[in-house]
Structure formats: structure tokens, C-alpha cells
Design a protein around this motif. Structure first.
Motif, PDB file in Angstrom:
ATOM      1  N   PRO A 164       0.881  -1.166   0.094  1.00  0.00           N
ATOM      2  CA  PRO A 164       0.029   0.170  -0.064  1.00  0.00           C
ATOM      3  C   PRO A 164       0.905   1.095  -0.007  1.00  0.00           C
ATOM      4  O   PRO A 164       2.026   1.259   0.208  1.00  0.00           O
ATOM      5  CB  PRO A 164      -0.948  -0.035   1.211  1.00  0.00           C
ATOM      6  CG  PRO A 164       0.176  -0.731   2.282  1.00  0.00           C
ATOM      7  CD  PRO A 164       1.057  -1.779   1.175  1.00  0.00           C
ATOM      8  N   TYR A 165       0.148   2.322  -0.210  1.00  0.00           N
ATOM      9  CA  TYR A 165       1.013   3.842  -0.180  1.00  0.00           C
ATOM     10  C   TYR A 165       0.707   4.252   1.501  1.00  0.00           C
ATOM     11  O   TYR A 165      -0.487   4.084   1.939  1.00  0.00           O
ATOM     12  CB  TYR A 165       0.743   4.694  -1.234  1.00  0.00           C
ATOM     13  CG  TYR A 165      -0.361   5.163  -1.103  1.00  0.00           C
ATOM     14  CD1 TYR A 165      -0.550   6.659  -0.544  1.00  0.00           C
ATOM     15  CD2 TYR A 165      -1.734   4.982  -1.755  1.00  0.00           C
ATOM     16  CE1 TYR A 165      -1.833   7.369  -0.322  1.00  0.00           C
ATOM     17  CE2 TYR A 165      -2.970   5.738  -1.798  1.00  0.00           C
ATOM     18  CZ  TYR A 165      -2.906   6.986  -0.873  1.00  0.00           C
ATOM     19  OH  TYR A 165      -4.049   7.776  -1.041  1.00  0.00           O
ATOM     20  N   THR A 166       1.662   4.794   1.994  1.00  0.00           N
ATOM     21  CA  THR A 166       1.279   5.711   3.292  1.00  0.00           C
ATOM     22  C   THR A 166       2.011   7.186   3.097  1.00  0.00           C
ATOM     23  O   THR A 166       3.120   7.010   2.519  1.00  0.00           O
ATOM     24  CB  THR A 166       1.825   4.881   4.522  1.00  0.00           C
ATOM     25  OG1 THR A 166       3.260   5.026   4.503  1.00  0.00           O
ATOM     26  CG2 THR A 166       1.528   3.510   4.487  1.00  0.00           C
ATOM     27  N   THR A 167       1.505   8.030   3.615  1.00  0.00           N
ATOM     28  CA  THR A 167       2.006   9.352   3.601  1.00  0.00           C
ATOM     29  C   THR A 167       3.239   9.634   4.384  1.00  0.00           C
ATOM     30  O   THR A 167       3.781  10.376   4.300  1.00  0.00           O
ATOM     31  CB  THR A 167       1.207  10.401   3.846  1.00  0.00           C
ATOM     32  OG1 THR A 167       0.264  10.110   5.094  1.00  0.00           O
ATOM     33  CG2 THR A 167      -0.029  10.419   2.951  1.00  0.00           C
ATOM     34  N   MET A 168       3.326   8.470   5.357  1.00  0.00           N
ATOM     35  CA  MET A 168       4.529   8.477   6.306  1.00  0.00           C
ATOM     36  C   MET A 168       5.699   7.689   5.592  1.00  0.00           C
ATOM     37  O   MET A 168       6.722   7.580   6.471  1.00  0.00           O
ATOM     38  CB  MET A 168       4.164   8.054   7.546  1.00  0.00           C
ATOM     39  CG  MET A 168       3.827   6.708   7.893  1.00  0.00           C
ATOM     40  SD  MET A 168       3.644   6.139   9.383  1.00  0.00           S
ATOM     41  CE  MET A 168       3.352   4.627   9.500  1.00  0.00           C
ATOM     42  N   SER A 169       5.728   7.134   4.553  1.00  0.00           N
ATOM     43  CA  SER A 169       6.913   6.343   3.789  1.00  0.00           C
ATOM     44  C   SER A 169       7.839   7.285   3.392  1.00  0.00           C
ATOM     45  O   SER A 169       7.628   8.358   3.288  1.00  0.00           O
ATOM     46  CB  SER A 169       6.296   5.557   2.969  1.00  0.00           C
ATOM     47  OG  SER A 169       5.790   6.171   1.656  1.00  0.00           O
ATOM     48  N   TYR A 170       9.113   6.734   3.673  1.00  0.00           N
ATOM     49  CA  TYR A 170      10.251   7.797   3.418  1.00  0.00           C
ATOM     50  C   TYR A 170      10.242   8.421   1.998  1.00  0.00           C
ATOM     51  O   TYR A 170      10.249   9.696   1.732  1.00  0.00           O
ATOM     52  CB  TYR A 170      11.356   7.343   3.436  1.00  0.00           C
ATOM     53  CG  TYR A 170      11.670   6.612   5.047  1.00  0.00           C
ATOM     54  CD1 TYR A 170      11.037   7.278   5.914  1.00  0.00           C
ATOM     55  CD2 TYR A 170      13.042   5.966   5.075  1.00  0.00           C
ATOM     56  CE1 TYR A 170      11.499   6.855   7.269  1.00  0.00           C
ATOM     57  CE2 TYR A 170      13.355   5.771   6.456  1.00  0.00           C
ATOM     58  CZ  TYR A 170      12.682   6.132   7.558  1.00  0.00           C
ATOM     59  OH  TYR A 170      12.908   5.749   8.790  1.00  0.00           O
TER      60      TYR A 170
END
Length: 991
Positions: A164-170
């Protein structure tokens, strides 16, 4: 009736082709669905779907990120199921419809949770290094992502759950920073001082999307602003204002009026001795509102002295009503013309505090140059601090609280009102219950206060390659993008157009810790503004660090020197505010739809706006016109000149079955986890698709009960088809041209339904899909076609063309219906698919909607059978009366005599086996006049029915009553048809 000798057959029921299937009548969805999920995981269904569709045009539903801070609720279930239905149906319509789920991870709610944990342990947040605090926020978000992911998967949603995508991934944080830098580069990012909505409880600015309007009781005051002595006949008069925020009066710098309103000078001629309004007072008021103002002021008599023109008002200057208090408020208060002033309520004059309202700010700044020339100080004061306390720039009230830390009303209002009374400037006071902005998180009222914030300009010409283009503003780009986007439903376009047309500059800064920082360096300028460092080397250094370490790198020790490099000795200051989380989610298109490294399945999207054939859809609740749709539009238009989407679909909110908002305190919530445990996810999915999602939908025990009944009927129809197809061999398939009329009629109807269903799926109109299929399966198939053909299917010989034709048609029906229902009843259709084709058959979700031939359409045949079915309705009505009177039991005991006076109808019935169609043992059609008392239906003129008892012997196998029973000596207790069936079965060794 003559009895004939019986054969030696022990049990004819064993010779019937009765339905045989392991597909159970009782669904057992709560137990069966997890098994299907396990199978999907075992065969890697998501990967198989991608492989199957890789050469097709893309239809990408970009996931609007839910917030990672709790279990999912019914609104989440509605949203995710809708997204899954869109994705699956577009896949089956012939697209590569790849769904990548995502999460919003930054922001205040998670900070609050960590702070609560700190408080429970006696820890002080401010004593914890910010990087450590952010790590705890990250871990909290990850915990809830993992929980929500399993809950979403349990709904039957197919997607790339492993990636998934997350807004906190680097990589996401790095791209969000890059997107902000683009606004800095094109000249629209600036630091300004404007009144913003401020949450005292949360200690941060809020965007419009983060507030909701709730009932609130405000203190209201009518206040006199004395006219400066130099204005002739108005010298002793006062301009009267009305406000619901007395605490903002220390920030007053002007009074607004409207040249379109008629004003007058009024004199109080009588008032109680203890009144604030005194006899002889001269007051300037809007004519339309004067009477109401005097009523509020308890004035018993007044008179109008003269009109006061707009030209005069434009020149008037007033004295501040708090003049002399602690040496403050000695300045002049000018009158300014403003379009926002009305005479609907109040006094016709608007108290203008530029630090406490958008319109106040706009009118003050619009007149700043002229005011400065008149010697009026145009500086906007900071009268309220972050804690909701009045500052030293509000002399006499320093430390008084507007709102306290608990979100309750403080003592500022009463203090200001008391000071007005002491100076004789209060005319009246009251209370008003009205809609007032509250934070949607803390549920506490907000205040408007002037603070330094970071903004993205809506109306500044955007610089492209360093050169601003006249008229190329963010507002203009966004409005153009809205006009070329498809909005479902259409009224969504008007809603967001209105929001974009009137919105102020975008406030993108927040004064918190958990988020992507505003990654710019600034140098203070002499006029109070700030210059932003424009250095590609510095920007790349920041983005590269974020890619490797995340946004925590901005807060690490030595970060300023690290990023500035050789420029560290210059006077550049690192900004430590974080970005509004709406900027985060508004940027997701940039690191999901445009990042082939992290999301290779989405690589190569070429949208129609670029001359390609791919489509990007956004789908969320209607509140996201001011949320995610809005921020994504502004972010993409500002950086790419266009919207990030081609289609935007919105759904309403979920209420209880009485139309009330769900609330734990009311006990009317419906938890998706409980529905799944009790009834299964397919029940929720069917509920979602059967409702008009564009409006607010309702759910509750009774509604779910009805949904379950609908489901049972659909399931039983599928089950009967599966049971019948157990006797079908592909080599028995009959060509359509060789089929009986009834079968060709059903294929015609299948073709009609195909057109409706495909168009409904293309239009995202799932309620029409459910309604159409439910009516087709229940009325056209179960109650008509299957009912008529059961005798043929169960009793005809193996060689029967009619029986083979019926089975061929049922095979077509099964494949079409199950694939049509697959996006909606994802588990049930998968179960039925495996039951029909076996475990090795892959999955129904790998299929396209079945190809239904347009050549099957036969309108003339359909018109003929409309007549036949009308006659059938008359016969059925007559049979019901006979059955109710207990003159017959089964319809096979009857032999209706049908009188048809209409020549066209009679000709239509000439070659029709009406007994077969009406499920009777015999039937006769005549054009003779009907006898008195014959059964008729008003809407079928010219047809009458008399029911007679069937003549003959009851067939021991088919139960028909016919005189031909016993004509075959080998099988003397059955009809010749049944005897032939028995003979063929015996020859095949299956007797």
C-alpha cells in the motif's frame, strides 16, 4: 377416470433429472468467506488479475487515504466496498483496473493519542526530543494500518495490500517536500499574516475542511462608536455596530457600511432612566433595522432626524469605544464601504477587526494604501495568542481568555462588555444560538486570530520557467480543470466550483510536530515579509535525505547546516512548521500515480487529457469536495496545471434506519465487524450496491433483514441453475436458431439485461444493476422461465432438443449472471463459480462480463410473448381462485379453457403449447364467446378463462393428468413422453 395397471418401477423420482449441487441453500457466509479469502491469498489472485489485464487500457481508482487511528466504521465499509465494486466492474468491462490502497498517517489525532499516553504516564511531551516523539507517532500509525488492512480485506476488497501507499513512507515524505518546493519555485508560496481558524484546544491553525458547524450560544452586543467631533450635525452621534464576538472589539480598526443601504440619523426621545440608551442619544442606523435595534435597547420612543448618505459615511471617522482604557485605543476608526454588509440583521454596520475575520482582513488591506495616506496606522494587531488569551496588544484585557484549554468560553467577553458599560458605550446585549465553527476532532469551538502562517496564493500569476503569465492563477487553473472533469453525480461540479470560486488563499502550515515539515529556509525582510531560499542544490539535498531517513531528518541535530551546506553562514532560518495534512493527501497522486519504482503496476498511465486511453478516478464522501478532492485539485493544478483525476464520484453519509446520525451515545451505530460476524460481508456489499449511495443512505436491523431476504432469493436462483447444470454436457449444446421460441425469448431478454447492466456499471449506477438483476432473476427466471421449464428439464428424454436447449440457455444465464454479480457479491459468486467449474477454474474475478450476442435480440418475438404472458396471467388468476376454493390443488389438476375474442391474440396463441406455459395438464383456446362468470383481468381485454378439471390418469413420473397415460405398454403408468425418457435412460445404462 379409468385406472390402468402399474409397472414394476419402484421409485420414478430416481429417474428424474432433479437439480444436484453441493452449493448449499444456507450460505454460511461468516464461515465460508474466510475460506475464500484464504484461497485468494493462496493463488495470489491480485497478481493473476494483473497478469490477465496487463495489455488493457488502465482504469485506476486512486484511493483516498483513510486515517490510521482506529477500527473501521460503517462509513469506511461503504467507501471501501464502493471502491472495490468500481475496480472489479471496470476490470470486467475490459480495463486493467489496478487498486492500490493507501493511508493518511500524519496529523493531530495521532499526536493527541501519543500525548494522552504521555499524560497517563506523567511524561511531558515538551521534554521529549521531537524525533523520538515522531517515532512513536509513526509506530502508532503503523499499528492501525495493519489492523485496518485486515478489516478492509475481510470486506472482500481486492488490491495490492502487500504494497500500500502511506503518507509517512520515506519516499512519500520526500515527494511531498518536493511538491511544496514547486510552489516555492513558482512564486505562490508565501508567509503572510492573516486571520485563520485556530483551535485553542489543539494549538494549531485549521483549514475549512477541518471544521464543522455546530450550535453555539454567543454573547451579542450593540456598541456605540462616537463620531469624531469635526463632522457637523453628526458630531454628537454614534455609529452602532452589532457583534457576536465582543472579545474581538480590542482588535477593531474600522467600521464597514454598504452604499446600497439606506441609513438615517435617529434620536432617542424616551427611555427608562436606568437604560444604557439615554434620552437624547443620536444614533446612526440602517433604516430597515432601526426599529429592531431600539427594541433590543429597550427604547420606548425615537424619531428619525435625517437621512445619512453614503458620501457622508465614507468621510466619517469614529472614536474607538474603549478609548482611554490603559492608554490604548487612541486611534481613529474609519468607515469603509464593503459589499459584505447587509441590512438583514444587526445595525447595517459591521465591526471590522482585520485580525479576526477574512472579510475584515480583505477590506482593511484593500484600503491600506489610502488609510496610510490619511495617517491611519494600518498594522494589524496580534490581540489573541495561541492559548486563546488576549495579549498586550489588547490593553486592559491582557490574559483574559476567549476559550480555555478545555474548549470552554473564557472571561474575555464579560471583561470587554464590562469596560463598554463603564464607558457608556454599550447600547444593548443579548445571546444568540447559531451555527459556529468547531474543530471536527476536538468538537470544540474555534476562534479567528491573526497569526503568521504559510499560504499558497489563489490569485497570484504563477511563474513558469521563472516568468509569471498574466491570468494564469491557481484559481483559474482549478476552475478550468473542474470544467473538464466528469462528476458523479453531476451536482458535485457546482459544489466544488462554488468552493474554489470563493475560497481564500490556502493555509498550508500547522504548528505541530507530526507531519512533513515546510522544507524551506527564509530570510527576514525589512517590511516584515520573508524571502524564500531558491536553491536547487539545497532542495535536492533535503529530498535525498528524506528518501533515506524520512522527514525526521529535518529535525535532527545539525539539520540546518547539513542542508544549507556552504550557505550555512548566510542568514537563512529553517522553518519548523509542518504541512497541513490535506497537502499530504493532496500530493498522493505525485507519489502513487507517477512513481513506477514503488508502484510498477501503475506505471505508464497516459490519461485521455494527454491523448491516451487511461482513466483516473477519485471516490470519496461528499464532504471531500472541501477536503481531498479540493486539496488534490489545488496541488495538482499548481504543480501540473490540471486536475489529478478524470472522474470524481461522491457518496453520502450513512445514517441509522430512522435517518438519524449514528452516535454511540444514542446506541444506533451499526458496526461492520458485527454484520460480517452475523451475516457475512456479501450482505454488506449487497446493501451498499442496492442503496442510492449518491444520497445519505440508511442501515439498521430491519434494512439488513430485507437485504438478507433479497440475497437469499438471488442465491437460490443461482443454486437452482447450478443444480440443473449438473446434467448438462457441452456436447449437448444447441444452436440458438434450433431452439424453441421460449429459449430464444430468454436469450433476447438476456441481451436486453446485458445492455442495461453494462451501461449501469459504466455509469457507476449499482442500484440499477441490483434492481435489474433481482427483477430478472426473480420474475423472469424463477417465477416464469424456470417454472415453465422444470417439467421439461426434469422429465424429458435425454435426446429432447427442448431439454438440451433449456440447459444451453441456463448455461448462458449462469455465466452472465454470476459475472454480472461478481463485483457486488464477490464471495458468493466465487463460491458458485468453483462449484460449477471446480477448484482449478481460477476465479470468477479473472473473467470479463460474458459476451452476450446482440444477434439474440428479437423484438418481434418479445412482443409476441408479451401477449402470451398476458394470457398466462389471466389463466394464473383463474387457477388461484380455484385453488383458494379447494376445487384443485396443483395446477396440473386443471385444464383451463381460454376464450379469446381478440383476433390478433387468438392468432398469436395458434401454435403455442399453452398448457406448458401455464403449467397445467392441458389447455384449450377458443374464439367463441366467453360464458358469464368467466375469469377476466381488466388490463388484459378480450381474454376470459374457465377452469375445468384435467381429464385422464395421473402420470406416476411427471404427475400430469392426461388420457395418454398407459398408451405405452412397457410403462403403463406414465405418459408416452415419460416412457420414452425411461427407455432412453435404460439404453444408456442409467435406468
Amino acid at each position: 377416470m379409468t385406472e390402468k395397471p402399474k409397472s414394476d418401477a419402484a421409485d420414478y423420482s430416481k429417474t428424474l433429472y432433479l437439480p444436484q449441487t453441493d452449493f448449499p441453500m444456507r450460505a454460511g457466509l461468516p464461515q465460508r468467506e474466510p475460506e475464500i479469502l484464504a484461497r485468494w491469498n493462496e493463488i495470489d489472485l491480485y497478481k493473476q488479475v494483473r497478469e490477465t489485464a496487463k495489455s488493457r487500457p488502465k482504469f485506476v481508482l486512486h484511493d483516498g487515504p483513510p486515517y490510521a487511528n482506529g477500527n473501521i466504521h460503517i462509513g469506511h465499509a461503504l467507501n471501501k466496498i464502493l471502491k472495490d465494486v468500481v475496480t472489479k466492474s471496470q476490470q470486467m468491462l475490459g480495463h486493467d483496473s489496478n487498486y492500490v490502497p493507501g493511508w493518511d498517517c500524519h496529523g493531530l489525532p495521532i499526536e493527541w493519542k501519543i500525548e494522552e499516553e504521555y499524560r497517563s504516564k506523567g511524561k511531558n511531551k515538551d521534554a521529549v526530543p521531537i524525533v523520538e516523539f515522531r517515532r512513536e507517532c509513526r509506530a502508532f500509525a503503523q499499528k492501525w494500518i495493519d489492523i485496518q488492512r485486515e478489516e478492509f480485506k475481510r470486506l472482500g476488497v481486492i488490491g495490492d495490500w502487500a504494497h500500500p501507499y502511506t503518507t509517512m513512507s520515506y519516499f512519500a515524505e520526500a515527494q511531498i517536500a518536493r511538491e511544496l518546493m514547486k510552489f516555492a519555485a513558482n512564486g505562490t508560496l508565501y508567509r503572510g499574516s492573516k486571520p485563520v481558524m485556530w483551535s485553542v484546544v489543539e494549538k494549531t491553525a485549521l483549514a475549512e475542511a477541518e471544521v464543522e458547524y455546530e450550535d453555539y450560544t454567543s454573547d451579542t452586543v450593540w456598541v456605540k462608536f462616537p463620531v469624531a467631533a469635526a463632522f457637523g450635525r453628526l458630531a454628537n452621534a454614534s455609529v452602532v455596530i452589532w457583534t457576536t464576538t465582543p472579545w474581538t472589539l480590542p482588535g477593531n480598526r474600522a467600521i464597514s457600511f454598504s452604499p446600497k443601504i439606506s441609513y438615517g440619523l435617529y434620536k432617542v426621545t424616551d427611555a427608562p432612566a436606568d437604560n444604557w440608551a439615554k434620552t437624547g442619544d443620536l444614533l446612526i442606523l440602517a433604516d430597515k433595522l432601526a426599529e429592531e435595534v431600539f427594541k433590543q435597547a429597550r427604547v420606548t420612543a425615537f424619531e428619525k432626524v435625517s437621512d445619512v448618505s453614503a458620501d457622508i459615511l465614507d468621510a466619517v471617522e469614529c472614536v474607538h469605544p474603549l478609548k482611554g482604557l490603559d492608554g490604548g485605543y487612541e486611534f481613529t476608526v474609519p468607515l469603509l464601504a464593503g459589499d459584505h454588509v447587509t441590512d438583514d440583521t444587526g445595525t447595517g454596520f459591521v465591526h471590522t477587526a482585520p485580525g479576526h475575520g477574512r472579510e475584515d482582513f480583505d477590506i482593511w488591506t484593500a484600503n491600506a494604501r489610502e488609510l496610510d495616506a490619511r495617517g491611519i496606522n494600518v498594522t494589524i494587531p496580534y490581540t489573541v495568542d495561541a492559548n486563546g488569551a488576549l495579549t498586550e496588544q489588547a490593553p486592559g484585557f491582557t490574559g483574559k481568555r476567549v476559550i480555555n484549554d478545555k474548549g470552554e468560553k473564557g472571561d474575555a467577553n464579560e471583561s470587554v462588555i464590562k469596560a463598554l458599560v463603564e464607558r457608556g458605550m454599550l447600547l444593548a446585549r443579548g445571546r444568540l444560538k447559531h451555527q459556529y465553527p468547531h474543530s471536527w476532532r476536538s468538537k470544540k469551538p474555534v476562534i479567528f486570530r491573526n497569526t503568521p502562517q504559510w499560504f499558497i496564493a489563489m490569485d497570484k500569476d504563477i511563474a513558469v520557467a521563472g516568468k509569471p503569465k498574466s491570468g494564469d492563477t491557481l484559481r483559474a487553473r482549478a476552475l478550468q480543470a473542474i470544467s473538464v472533469t466528469r462528476w458523479v453525480p453531476e451536482q458535485g461540479q457546482n459544489r466544488i466550483t462554488g468552493m474554489i470560486s470563493g475560497r481564500p488563499d490556502w493555509v498550508v502550515s500547522r504548528q505541530r510536530a507530526w507531519g512533513v515539515p515546510i522544507t524551506v529556509f527564509v530570510r527576514e525582510k525589512g517590511d516584515g515579509s520573508a524571502e524564500i531560499l531558491q536553491d536547487e542544490v539545497v532542495n535536492k539535498r533535503i529530498a535525498d535525505a528524506f528518501e533515506q531517513e524520512g522527514a525526521d531528518a529535518w529535525y535532527a541535530e545539525g539539520a540546518r547546516a547539513r542542508f544549507l551546506g556552504s550557505r550555512a553562514n548566510e542568514e537563512w532560518k529553517k522553518v519548523d512548521d509542518i504541512l497541513d495534512v490535506w497537502f499530504d493527501s493532496g500530493s498522493t497522486h505525485a507519489f502513487v500515480l507517477e512513481d513506477p519504482v514503488h508502484f510498477p503496476g501503475l506505471a505508464g498511465i497516459k490519461r485521455k487529457i494527454d491523448g491516451g486511453q487511461d482513466t483516473v478516478m477519485y471516490l470519496e464522501g461528499s464532504d471531500q469536495h472541501r477536503g481531498w478532492f479540493h486539496s488534490s485539485l489545488l496541488e495538482s493544478c499548481g504543480t501540473r496545471g490540471r486536475a489529478p483525476y478524470d472522474v470524481v464520484l461522491t457518496h453520502g453519509f450513512t445514517l441509522d434506519e430512522h435517518g438519524r446520525k449514528m452516535s454511540k451515545s444514542l446506541g444506533n451505530t451499526v458496526e461492520p465487524q458485527r454484520v460480517i460476524k452475523d451475516s457475512g460481508a456479501d450482505i454488506l456489499r449487497l446493501w451498499v450496491c442496492a442503496t442510492d449511495y449518491a444520497d445519505d443512505q440508511r442501515i439498521g436491523p430491519e434494512i439488513l433483514k430485507n437485504t438478507i431476504e433479497t440475497y437469499k432469493k438471488l442465491r437460490n436462483t443461482i443454486r437452482w441453475m447450478l443444480g440443473s447444470l449438473a446434467h448438462f454436457r457441452d456436447e449437448d449444446r444447441i444452436k440458438v436458431d434450433d431452439m424453441p421460441e421460449l429459449e430464444r425469448l430468454i436469450l433476447h431478454r438476456l441481451s436486453e439485461v446485458d445492455e442495461v447492466v453494462r451501461q449501469a456499471y459504466a455509469d457507476f449506477d449499482y442500484k440499477t444493476v441490483v434492481a435489474t438483476l433481482a427483477a430478472f432473476m426473480n420474475t423472469e427466471l424463477s417465477a416464469f422461465y424456470f417454472d415453465v421449464r422444470k417439467d421439461t428439464l426434469y422429465c424429458d428424454p435425454p435426446s429432447s432438443v427442448t431439454r438440451k436447449s433449456a440447459l444451453t440457455v441456463i448455461d448462458y444465464l449462469f455465466r452472465a449472471i454470476v459475472t454480472w454479480l461478481a463485483p457486488i457479491l464477490s464471495f458468493t459468486t466465487e463460491e458458485s463459480w468453483m462449484s460449477r467449474y471446480g477448484q482449478s477454474a481460477g476465479s470468477v474475478h479473472l473473467e470479463l462480463f460474458q459476451h452476450v450476442l446482440a444477434a439474440w435480440r428479437n423484438d418481434a418475438l418479445a412482443a409476441k410473448w408479451d401477449t402470451i404472458r398476458d394470457v398466462r396471467r389471466v389463466v394464473t388468476g383463474a387457477l388461484e381462485i380455484e385453488r383458494a376454493a379447494k376445487r384443485i390443488g396443483s395446477s396440473l389438476e386443471a385444464s383451463p379453457l381460454v376464450y379469446v375474442s381478440d383476433k390478433a391474440t387468438f392468432a398469436t396463441l395458434f401454435d403455442v403449447n399453452l398448457a406448458e406455459v401455464c403449467i397445467t395438464s392441458n389447455a384449450m383456446v377458443t374464439n367463441e364467446d366467453a360464458p358469464a362468470g368467466a375469469f377476466t383481468l381488466n388490463d388484459v381485454p378480450g381474454v376470459a378463462v374457465v377452469v375445468e378439471k384435467a381429464v385422464g390418469t395421473k402420470c406416476a413420473r411427471s404427475w400430469k393428468i392426461l388420457p395418454t397415460v398407459g398408451d405405452d405398454p412397457e410403462y403403463p403408468d406414465v405418459t408416452p413422453r415419460d416412457a420414452q425418457a425411461l427407455r432412453e435412460r435404460k439404453a444408456l445404462g442409467i435406468a
